[in-house]
Design an enzyme around this catalytic site. Sequence first.
Site, mmCIF file in Angstrom:
data_model
loop_
_atom_site.group_PDB
_atom_site.id
_atom_site.type_symbol
_atom_site.label_atom_id
_atom_site.label_comp_id
_atom_site.label_asym_id
_atom_site.label_seq_id
_atom_site.Cartn_x
_atom_site.Cartn_y
_atom_site.Cartn_z
ATOM 1 N N THR A 183 0.951 -1.183 0.001
ATOM 2 C CA THR A 183 -0.141 -0.097 0.167
ATOM 3 C C THR A 183 0.932 1.153 0.142
ATOM 4 O OG1 THR A 183 -1.737 -1.177 1.085
ATOM 5 C CG2 THR A 183 -1.822 1.257 1.247
ATOM 6 N N PHE B 45 1.160 5.078 0.823
ATOM 7 C CA PHE B 45 0.553 6.106 1.418
ATOM 8 C C PHE B 45 1.038 7.487 1.265
ATOM 9 C CE2 PHE B 45 0.021 2.288 4.055
ATOM 10 C CZ PHE B 45 -1.152 2.373 4.761
#
Length: 277
Positions: free
Chosen positions: A172, A174
């Site tokens: 992921t 960010f």
Amino acid sequence: MTQRIAFQGEPGAYSHEACRAARPEMEALPCRTFEDVIAAVRDGRAELAMLPIENSTYGRVADIHRLLPESGLHIVDETFVRVRIALMANPGVTLDQISTVNAHLVLLPQSANFLKQHGIRGEAYADSAGAAADLAASGATDLGVLASELAAEIYGLNVLARDIEDFGHNTTRFLVMARDPNHDRRGDTGMMTTFVFQVRNIPAALYKAMGGFATNGVNMTKLESYMVNGSFTATQFYADIEGHPDDPNVKLALEELDYFTTHTKILGVYPAETRHH
């Protein structure tokens, strides 16, 4: 006074892990929603926001592209977190006692092979860190949770198996956001610039708008479109490019972009993480 970084989710969420990785010296502040994270920075309860923008398996995080331009915040960093899934249980419980695991819906298919191999049934939960907190409070001996190892550490659970995801590339990305922009830095691995724009209502406007980046040798690593205010006619584009607005080639490309757009807004200028290269 310790500075705070706000994130969405319960303590032990992957966003919490991102806060620890990017700003270990700061106190992590859990918030219920993405809007609450943004509000915490705007009203001064936190200095920074940690927001997930996209996942290598599932694509963009819903609503984030819509929230960022209106947030009043500026991107000052990016960080990448590998989603490592651990199976945890209450102290004293062994793997063969586990019949069911609770986890956020996205983690269950990622661990399908492990669960099938051990005859464990997966049940969806609102969020994995919350499931870990509830498991610790329940004292259950036949139940496990799939979450980050940080969640196990926070809630006093034992990790029975780690890195059980089917594929090891799930990551992921960010964004770290602040009240004020910082365009002064120059990263060791280059810079990223993120902006949104709306094209003029003329034929081939997007094609022409993109032309300046191609002719000036600016690498665009991301371009996504989404509707504005639920309208099929108003489309906003979200873009990441390599480089700094002060770089001569980037400056020329952005000037060219202005000819074909009704609105352009830079959301952040920040050092590129090595995973972009």
